[in-house]
Design a protein around this motif. Sequence first.
Motif, mmCIF file in Angstrom:
data_model
loop_
_atom_site.group_PDB
_atom_site.id
_atom_site.type_symbol
_atom_site.label_atom_id
_atom_site.label_comp_id
_atom_site.label_asym_id
_atom_site.label_seq_id
_atom_site.Cartn_x
_atom_site.Cartn_y
_atom_site.Cartn_z
ATOM 1 N N PHE A 90 77.613 1.680 143.264
ATOM 2 C CA PHE A 90 76.487 2.542 143.624
ATOM 3 C C PHE A 90 76.419 2.668 145.140
ATOM 4 O O PHE A 90 76.484 1.671 145.860
ATOM 5 C CB PHE A 90 75.180 1.944 143.088
ATOM 6 N N VAL A 97 77.264 7.188 141.810
ATOM 7 C CA VAL A 97 77.501 6.052 140.918
ATOM 8 C C VAL A 97 78.807 6.307 140.190
ATOM 9 O O VAL A 97 79.065 7.436 139.744
ATOM 10 C CB VAL A 97 76.365 5.879 139.883
ATOM 11 N N THR A 143 72.296 5.098 130.810
ATOM 12 C CA THR A 143 71.456 3.941 131.122
ATOM 13 C C THR A 143 71.273 3.721 132.621
ATOM 14 O O THR A 143 70.608 2.764 133.022
ATOM 15 C CB THR A 143 72.062 2.664 130.500
ATOM 16 N N ILE A 144 71.840 4.617 133.447
ATOM 17 C CA ILE A 144 71.703 4.476 134.900
ATOM 18 C C ILE A 144 71.027 5.693 135.521
ATOM 19 O O ILE A 144 69.961 5.579 136.136
ATOM 20 C CB ILE A 144 73.086 4.261 135.562
ATOM 21 N N SER A 164 67.792 0.219 137.425
ATOM 22 C CA SER A 164 68.778 1.160 136.887
ATOM 23 C C SER A 164 70.180 0.566 136.888
ATOM 24 O O SER A 164 70.914 0.699 135.902
ATOM 25 C CB SER A 164 68.759 2.467 137.681
ATOM 26 N N MET A 165 70.555 -0.113 137.972
ATOM 27 C CA MET A 165 71.911 -0.656 138.047
ATOM 28 C C MET A 165 72.096 -1.852 137.116
ATOM 29 O O MET A 165 73.150 -2.016 136.500
ATOM 30 C CB MET A 165 72.251 -1.037 139.483
ATOM 31 N N ASN A 167 70.456 -2.241 134.353
ATOM 32 C CA ASN A 167 70.451 -1.635 133.029
ATOM 33 C C ASN A 167 71.848 -1.149 132.653
ATOM 34 O O ASN A 167 72.338 -1.382 131.550
ATOM 35 C CB ASN A 167 69.460 -0.465 133.005
ATOM 36 N N GLY A 168 72.519 -0.481 133.606
ATOM 37 C CA GLY A 168 73.879 -0.014 133.363
ATOM 38 C C GLY A 168 74.872 -1.153 133.262
ATOM 39 O O GLY A 168 75.773 -1.137 132.418
ATOM 40 N N TYR A 169 74.704 -2.148 134.122
ATOM 41 C CA TYR A 169 75.585 -3.322 134.104
ATOM 42 C C TYR A 169 75.483 -4.029 132.751
ATOM 43 O O TYR A 169 76.510 -4.380 132.137
ATOM 44 C CB TYR A 169 75.173 -4.275 135.219
#
Length: 229
Positions: A90, A97, A143-144, A164-165, A167-169
């Motif tokens: 990011f 991203v 999810t990001i 957000s990060m 969540n994506g991770y």
Amino acid sequence: MKFLSRGLYALILTIFFQTSLSAEYLYKDEVIFNPAFNAEVNKLGSELYEKTGISLRLVMLKELPHGSNIVQYEQELMKEFSSPTILLTFSEMDAKVDILAYPASLYEYFDKEQVLSPISSPVQAFVIALLNFDFSDMTSGGTILPLLAGKAKKGEVLGKYSASMFNGYADIAEQIADSKEVVLENAVGSANQTSILVVKVLFYGFIVYGIFLYTKRRLYARRQRLEQE
């Protein structure tokens, strides 16, 4: 004096080792600087690596190096790691991203397009497609980007980035775990996501119903005009 020197040397080594260890999965952080965020990422990343042998690393940049795009940056950074490694990167100032996996076979374990989709739910994807009369791409489940795109009050921007990060991770980690048929004790789980999905289904359901009523009325009015002619 010699004892003091040895003690100081040992302390420096300990601090260096702990810093290197804590930075292993939150590999670079120029944005958040939150120990709790650091700990959560590394806890999940460590468990994923122990159970699957895959390193999932998060890179949080203030800005990309001048003259490089995010993919070029990731490709250069990837040279520092032994495979298999996945980079979730990011860049705040560039508003970018991306996800890069090496070897490419790692993409089989998670859905990159879904994770990076700007659309969060199938209902939202359907509504957007309906409004644009284009159903060619119904990719959803992002999810990001949906969280990054949301407005944040003053002082809450870093919270939006970290949420957000992570969540994506977590999404990538859990998809890999499912593909490898292992269970992650530190996984975020689907309870909150299910609750959010229910709310979104209801919300967008009302939108679809409103569009249906509007279209029905327009067709009725048009039919009335044609009959009067």
